[in-house]
Design a protein around this motif. Structure first.
Motif, PDB file in Angstrom:
ATOM      1  N   GLY A 237       0.770  -1.193  -0.380  1.00 43.22           N
ATOM      2  CA  GLY A 237      -0.323   0.244   0.024  1.00 43.22           C
ATOM      3  C   GLY A 237       0.982   1.223  -0.111  1.00 43.22           C
ATOM      4  N   ALA A 238       0.661   1.483   1.148  1.00 46.62           N
ATOM      5  CA  ALA A 238       1.425   3.237   1.339  1.00 46.62           C
ATOM      6  C   ALA A 238       3.436   3.046   1.286  1.00 46.62           C
ATOM      7  CB  ALA A 238       1.630   3.618   2.897  1.00 46.62           C
ATOM      8  N   VAL A 239       3.933   3.879   0.143  1.00 45.74           N
ATOM      9  CA  VAL A 239       5.125   3.424   0.353  1.00 45.74           C
ATOM     10  C   VAL A 239       5.939   5.006   1.178  1.00 45.74           C
ATOM     11  CG1 VAL A 239       5.168   2.828  -1.963  1.00 45.74           C
ATOM     12  CG2 VAL A 239       4.790   5.109  -2.239  1.00 45.74           C
ATOM     13  N   ALA A 240       7.046   4.469   1.818  1.00 47.98           N
ATOM     14  CA  ALA A 240       7.501   5.532   2.619  1.00 47.98           C
ATOM     15  C   ALA A 240       7.367   6.831   1.600  1.00 47.98           C
ATOM     16  CB  ALA A 240       8.532   4.477   2.926  1.00 47.98           C
ATOM     17  N   PRO A 241       8.100   7.786   1.980  1.00 45.83           N
ATOM     18  CA  PRO A 241       7.401   8.455   3.706  1.00 45.83           C
ATOM     19  C   PRO A 241       6.237   8.208   4.457  1.00 45.83           C
ATOM     20  CG  PRO A 241       8.260   9.908   3.076  1.00 45.83           C
ATOM     21  CD  PRO A 241       8.122   8.682   1.770  1.00 45.83           C
ATOM     22  N   GLN A 242       5.500   7.366   3.489  1.00 45.20           N
ATOM     23  CA  GLN A 242       3.472   8.475   4.122  1.00 45.20           C
ATOM     24  C   GLN A 242       3.413   7.515   5.467  1.00 45.20           C
ATOM     25  OE1 GLN A 242       2.160   6.491   0.691  1.00 45.20           O
ATOM     26  NE2 GLN A 242       1.221   8.177  -0.411  1.00 45.20           N
ATOM     27  N   ALA A 243       2.901   7.965   5.979  1.00 41.93           N
ATOM     28  CA  ALA A 243       2.884   8.148   7.451  1.00 41.93           C
ATOM     29  C   ALA A 243       1.200   7.179   7.275  1.00 41.93           C
ATOM     30  CB  ALA A 243       2.520   8.989   8.405  1.00 41.93           C
ATOM     31  N   GLU A 244       1.468   6.411   6.653  1.00 42.11           N
ATOM     32  CA  GLU A 244      -0.113   5.507   7.140  1.00 42.11           C
ATOM     33  C   GLU A 244       0.279   4.407   8.043  1.00 42.11           C
ATOM     34  OE1 GLU A 244      -3.198   2.087   6.054  1.00 42.11           O
ATOM     35  OE2 GLU A 244      -0.661   1.962   5.835  1.00 42.11           O
ATOM     36  N   TRP A 245      -0.808   4.375   8.855  1.00 39.67           N
ATOM     37  CA  TRP A 245      -1.012   3.585  10.162  1.00 39.67           C
ATOM     38  C   TRP A 245      -0.151   1.634  10.103  1.00 39.67           C
ATOM     39  CZ3 TRP A 245      -6.394   5.453  12.161  1.00 39.67           C
ATOM     40  CH2 TRP A 245      -6.338   6.456  12.184  1.00 39.67           C
ATOM     41  N   GLY A 246      -0.875   1.084   9.216  1.00 39.31           N
ATOM     42  CA  GLY A 246      -0.549  -0.068   8.728  1.00 39.31           C
ATOM     43  C   GLY A 246       1.034   0.153   8.155  1.00 39.31           C
ATOM     44  N   LYS A 247       1.755   1.142   7.330  1.00 37.71           N
ATOM     45  CA  LYS A 247       3.004   1.329   6.457  1.00 37.71           C
ATOM     46  C   LYS A 247       4.125   1.097   8.605  1.00 37.71           C
ATOM     47  CE  LYS A 247       6.398   2.211   4.105  1.00 37.71           C
ATOM     48  NZ  LYS A 247       7.325   0.606   3.988  1.00 37.71           N
ATOM     49  N   MET A 248       3.033   2.224   9.302  1.00 36.52           N
ATOM     50  CA  MET A 248       4.541   2.257  10.872  1.00 36.52           C
ATOM     51  C   MET A 248       4.080   1.643  11.336  1.00 36.52           C
ATOM     52  SD  MET A 248       2.333   5.848  11.640  1.00 36.52           S
ATOM     53  CE  MET A 248       3.480   5.925  12.856  1.00 36.52           C
ATOM     54  N   LEU A 249       3.409   0.630  11.478  1.00 33.21           N
ATOM     55  CA  LEU A 249       3.555  -0.512  11.979  1.00 33.21           C
ATOM     56  C   LEU A 249       4.710  -1.620  11.700  1.00 33.21           C
ATOM     57  CD1 LEU A 249      -0.174  -2.099  12.874  1.00 33.21           C
ATOM     58  CD2 LEU A 249       1.569  -1.365  14.584  1.00 33.21           C
ATOM     59  N   ALA A 250       4.642  -1.608  10.166  1.00 35.23           N
ATOM     60  CA  ALA A 250       5.784  -2.822   9.147  1.00 35.23           C
ATOM     61  C   ALA A 250       7.505  -2.390   9.353  1.00 35.23           C
ATOM     62  CB  ALA A 250       5.207  -2.574   8.427  1.00 35.23           C
ATOM     63  N   ASP A 251       6.718  -0.959   9.762  1.00 36.45           N
ATOM     64  CA  ASP A 251       8.377  -0.508   9.522  1.00 36.45           C
ATOM     65  C   ASP A 251       8.883  -0.577  11.066  1.00 36.45           C
ATOM     66  OD1 ASP A 251       8.301   0.120   7.392  1.00 36.45           O
ATOM     67  OD2 ASP A 251       7.851   2.224   7.462  1.00 36.45           O
ATOM     68  N   ALA A 252       7.976  -0.591  12.003  1.00 35.76           N
ATOM     69  CA  ALA A 252       8.399  -0.590  13.721  1.00 35.76           C
ATOM     70  C   ALA A 252       9.015  -1.870  14.128  1.00 35.76           C
ATOM     71  CB  ALA A 252       7.026   0.648  14.497  1.00 35.76           C
ATOM     72  N   ARG A 253       7.930  -3.387  13.859  1.00 34.01           N
ATOM     73  CA  ARG A 253       7.898  -4.414  13.769  1.00 34.01           C
ATOM     74  C   ARG A 253       9.744  -4.510  14.287  1.00 34.01           C
ATOM     75  NH1 ARG A 253       8.802  -8.350  10.500  1.00 34.01           N
ATOM     76  NH2 ARG A 253       8.445  -6.933   8.973  1.00 34.01           N
ATOM     77  N   VAL A 254      10.591  -4.366  13.163  1.00 36.18           N
ATOM     78  CA  VAL A 254      11.703  -5.228  14.297  1.00 36.18           C
ATOM     79  C   VAL A 254      12.379  -4.516  15.522  1.00 36.18           C
ATOM     80  CG1 VAL A 254      13.980  -4.702  12.553  1.00 36.18           C
ATOM     81  CG2 VAL A 254      12.106  -4.299  11.748  1.00 36.18           C
ATOM     82  N   TYR A 255      11.364  -3.293  15.529  1.00 33.85           N
ATOM     83  CA  TYR A 255      12.351  -2.185  16.965  1.00 33.85           C
ATOM     84  C   TYR A 255      11.685  -2.411  18.223  1.00 33.85           C
ATOM     85  CZ  TYR A 255      15.051  -0.433  13.578  1.00 33.85           C
ATOM     86  OH  TYR A 255      15.507   0.139  11.940  1.00 33.85           O
TER      87      TYR A 255
END
Lengths: 294, 324
Positions: A237-255
Motif C-alpha cells: 500500500g502506502a510507500v515510505a515516507p507516507q505516514a500510513e498506520w499499517g506502514k508504520m506498524l511494519a516499519d516498527a516491527r523490527v524494533y
C-alpha cells in the motif's frame, strides 16, 4: 388550557421524516453515540491534524532515534527519529481518506450493478451475479494483493484494490433489496401511474434500497481501514515516507522489543477508528433497519 | 345504454410453471381463462370471486401491468394489446388504479404532496405552481386538508391513506379507474366512508369504475353490474339487482347464501359448497365448477359452457340454462 391546545397543534404540524425518526432511535444507543464520537474525533483530526502536529510528517532527527514517550515527543520517536505523535495525526487523514473513498467507490459501483441485476433480472442478473460469485470465492485480502500486484504498489492502487474487492458485497446487498422492493405495491403503483423505468429506478427503488448500503458502508469503512493497513504492512500500500498506520506498524516491527511505542500508538489508532465505525454501524443498523438485526 | 368504454375480448393470462434445472415450462396456471366483458361509460362494474379466482389478475392485465397471454383489450377505441410499451405508458394517464393495501401502495419515503404530484410530472401536466394547486385541490376533494400535504404516509391511518391512494389515481383526470379491493384492508366503519367517497367522486367527475372485491355486500353497494369469477372464468354477469335477486349460476347462489343475514331468527336454506377450489394449474374438465356443483350432470364434465345472455342484462355460463 388554550396554550396547551395550541402547543398540541404545533406538535401535530411538525413533520418527522424517515431520517429524523432514525436519528431519534440512533440517539437512544449509548454505544452508537460513543462510536459516533470516536469517528467524529478522528474525522476532526484528519482535517486539522497536519495543522496541529508539533513536527512534520517526515522531519528526521537521527540523533533522536527510538526515543520513548516524553513531554516533547508524546508518543516517542521511530527508527529515523520522526515524532510518532505527529505521524499518527497525519496518518488519520490517510486512513480515513482511503476508507471513505474506497467504500464510496465500491458502494457506487456495487449499487449500480446490483440495481441493474435486481431490476432487469434475466441474463443481465445471471452475468452480474456470477461475476460477484467468482469474486467472493477468493479471500478478499488475497484478491486485493492480486489487484495491487497488477497495478503496482501505491496508496492509490491499494484504494482501488479495496474498492474492487468490496463491490460484490454491496452489489449483492442491493440486488436482494431491489428484488424485494420491486414486488412492493408502491412500485406496481408507480408503473400503473405511467412512470418510466428510469424514474422508478432512481426515484423509488434507489432511495428505498439505500438504508442497508449506509449501514454496510459504515461497517465497510472499518474493514477498509484494516485492509489498507494490512496492505501497507505487507508493503503493497502506502510507500515510505507516507505516514500510513499499517506502514508504520511494519516499519516498527523490527524494533518492537526495544521500542514498543513505535508500534503501539499506530496500532491503537487503527483499533479505535475501527471500533468507532463498527459501533456506529451497529447503531445505524438498529436505527435504520431493525429487521437486519439477527 | 351509454357508450362502451372498455371492451375485453377472450382475455387470457397463463403463468408458466417452470421446473427442473433448465427451467422447462411444465404447465400453466390459468389465472385468467377466456374472459370477455364490456364496461360502459359512467358505470361501475363489480368483479367478485374467491381469492385466487383471477379477479386481480384481470385488473392488472387490463392495465398491462402483467402482459396478457391472449385476447383483446379495447379502451375507448384503441386496442391496448397492440400498443408499444411507451404508448401504453402514456395511455395509463386515462386508466388509473387504486390498490388494495394502503400501507404498501404509497412510497414510505415520499411526502403526500410528492406522491400526488408525481403523476402530473410523469405525464408532463402543468407547471410547478399549477401542480401544487391541483394537489391541494384534490386533497380537499378526497376529504383531507392542506396541512396533510407535507406529511409522510406512516403518519396516516389506513382510511386516510386510501384517500391519498384515490387522490393519486384521480390526479391525471382518468376516464377509468380500476379499484383492486380498495376497501378490504380497512375497518368496516371506514369501508363505508371510502365507498361513499368513491360514489360521490364518480358522480362529480363522471368516472367509470371496475371494482374488484371479494365482499359481496361491498360490491352490491357500489356496482351497477356485477361479474362473478370462478377459477379464471367469468361464470355470471348481470345487473346488480338481477344478480342479487335471482342468481342463476349455482356458484353465485352458493356465494350469496353464504352472506350472513343480520337476523338471529332467520332460518334460511344455506347452500354449502363441499371441497376446495381446484388448482388453476390443472383445472377440471368441462365446466370448472362441476367438481363442487350439486347440480352437475355428465354434460358438465365434458363440455365447458359459454357465457350466454339468458335474459336481458343477465348472462350466465351454465348448462342448466341451455334450453332458455
Amino acid at each position: 388550557m388554550s396554550e396547551l391546545a395550541s402547543k398540541q397543534i404545533v406538535a401535530q404540524e411538525k413533520v418527522a421524516g424517515p431520517w429524523k425518526e432514525a436519528w431519534r432511535s440512533f440517539r437512544k444507543s449509548k454505544a452508537a453515540l460513543f462510536g459516533l464520537a470516536i469517528v467524529t474525533f478522528f474525522i476532526i483530526i484528519a482535517f486539522i491534524g497536519p495543522l496541529v502536529a508539533p513536527f512534520g510528517m517526515n522531519d528526521q532527527v537521527l540523533s533522536n532515534r527510538l526515543q520513548p514517550p516524553s513531554a516533547e515527543h508524546w508518543f516517542g520517536t521511530d527508527d529515523l527519529g520522526r515524532d510518532i505523535f505527529s505521524r499518527v495525526l497525519y496518518g488519520a487523514r490517510i486512513s480515513l481518506t482511503v476508507g471513505f473513498s474506497a467504500v464510496l467507490l465500491s458502494a457506487v459501483m456495487g449499487s449500480f450493478l446490483g440495481i441493474i441485476a435486481g431490476y432487469y433480472g434475466r441474463w443481465i442478473d445471471t452475468i452480474i451475479s456470477r461475476i460477484f460469485d467468482i469474486m467472493l470465492a477468493f479471500p478478499s485480502i488475497l484478491l486485493a494483493i492480486a489487484v495491487v500486484s497488477i497495478l503496482g504498489p501505491s496508496l492509490q492502487n491499494a484504494l482501488i484494490a479495496i474498492a474492487i474487492i468490496n463491490v460484490p458485497t454491496f452489489g449483492r446487498l442491493i440486488r436482494s433489496r431491489v428484488l424485494m422492493i420491486k414486488q412492493e405495491e408502491y412500485i406496481v403503483a408507480a408503473r400503473a401511474i405511467g412512470m418510466k423505468n428510469s424514474r422508478i429506478l432512481w426515484n423509488h427503488i434507489l432511495p428505498n434500497s439505500m438504508t442497508p448500503v449506509i449501514v454496510q458502508g459504515t461497517l465497510a469503512i472499518a474493514t477498509a481501514i484494516i485492509e489498507a493497513a494490512a496492505l501497507g504492512f505487507l508493503g503493497l500500500g502506502a510507500v515510505a515516507p507516507q505516514a500510513e498506520w499499517g506502514k508504520m506498524l511494519a516499519d516498527a516491527r523490527v524494533y518492537f522489543i526495544n521500542a514498543p511505542w513505535a508500534m503501539v500508538f499506530p496500532g491503537i489508532s487503527i483499533m479505535l477508528t475501527v471500533i468507532g465505525f463498527n459501533l456506529m454501524g451497529d447503531g445505524l443498523r438498529d436505527a435504520l433497519d431493525p429487521k437486519m438485526k439477527n | 345504454m351509454s357508450k362502451v368504454l372498455l371492451k375485453v375480448n377472450n382475455l387470457k393470462k397463463y403463468f408458466p410453471i417452470r421446473t427442473g434445472m433448465f427451467a422447462r415450462v411444465t404447465g400453466h396456471v390459468k389465472a385468467v381463462d377466456d374472459v370477455s366483458f364490456e364496461v360502459y361509460e359512467g358505470e361501475t362494474l363489480g368483479i367478485v370471486g374467491e381469492s385466487g379466482c383471477g379477479k386481480s389478475t384481470t385488473g392488472r392485465t387490463i392495465m398491462r401491468l402483467t402482459e396478457p397471454t391472449e385476447g383483446k383489450i379495447e379502451f375507448d377505441g384503441t386496442d391496448l394489446t397492440d400498443l408499444s410499451n411507451e404508448d401504453m405508458r402514456k395511455i395509463r394517464r386515462e386508466i388509473q388504479m387504486v390498490f388494495q393495501d394502503p400501507y404498501a401502495s404509497l412510497n414510505p419515503r415520499h411526502t403526500i404532496e410528492k406522491i400526488l404530484e408525481e403523476p402530473l410530472i410523469v405525464h408532463g401536466m402543468g407547471d410547478g405552481a399549477e401542480r401544487k394547486k391541483k394537489v391541494m385541490e384534490y386533497l380537499k376533494i378526497v376529504g383531507l386538508s392542506e396541512y396533510h400535504a407535507k406529511r409522510y404516509p406512516h403518519q396516516f391511518s389506513g382510511g386516510q391513506r386510501q384517500r391519498v391512494g384515490i387522490a393519486r389515481a384521480l390526479m391525471t383526470n382518468p376516464k377509468l379507474i380500476i379499484a383492486d379491493e380498495p376497501v378490504s384492508a380497512l375497518d368496516v366503519s371506514i369501508q363505508a366512508q371510502v365507498l361513499n367517497l368513491m360514489k360521490q367522486l364518480q358522480e362529480d367527475l363522471k368516472l367509470t369504475y371496475i371494482f374488484i372485491a371479494h365482499d359481496l355486500g361491498v360490491v352490491r353497494h357500489i356496482s351497477d353490474r356485477v361479474g362473478v369469477m370462478y377459477l379464471g372464468r367469468m361464470v355470471e354477469l348481470a345487473t346488480s339487482e338481477s344478480l342479487y335477486d335471482k342468481p342463476l349460476h349455482p356458484y353465485t347462489q352458493a356465494l350469496l347464501s353464504a352472506v350472513p343475514i343480520p337476523d338471529p331468527e332467520f332460518q334460511g336454506d344455506q347452500m354449502l359448497l363441499t371441497g376446495d377450489i381446484p388448482s388453476p394449474s390443472n383445472p377440471p374438465s368441462g365446466c370448472t365448477f362441476h367438481t363442487r356443483c350439486p347440480f352437475a350432470t355428465e354434460e358438465c364434465k365434458q363440455k365447458a359452457p359459454n357465457l350466454r345472455e339468458i335474459k336481458p342484462g343477465h348472462s350466465v355460463a351454465c348448462h342448466l340454462y341451455n334450453d332458455q
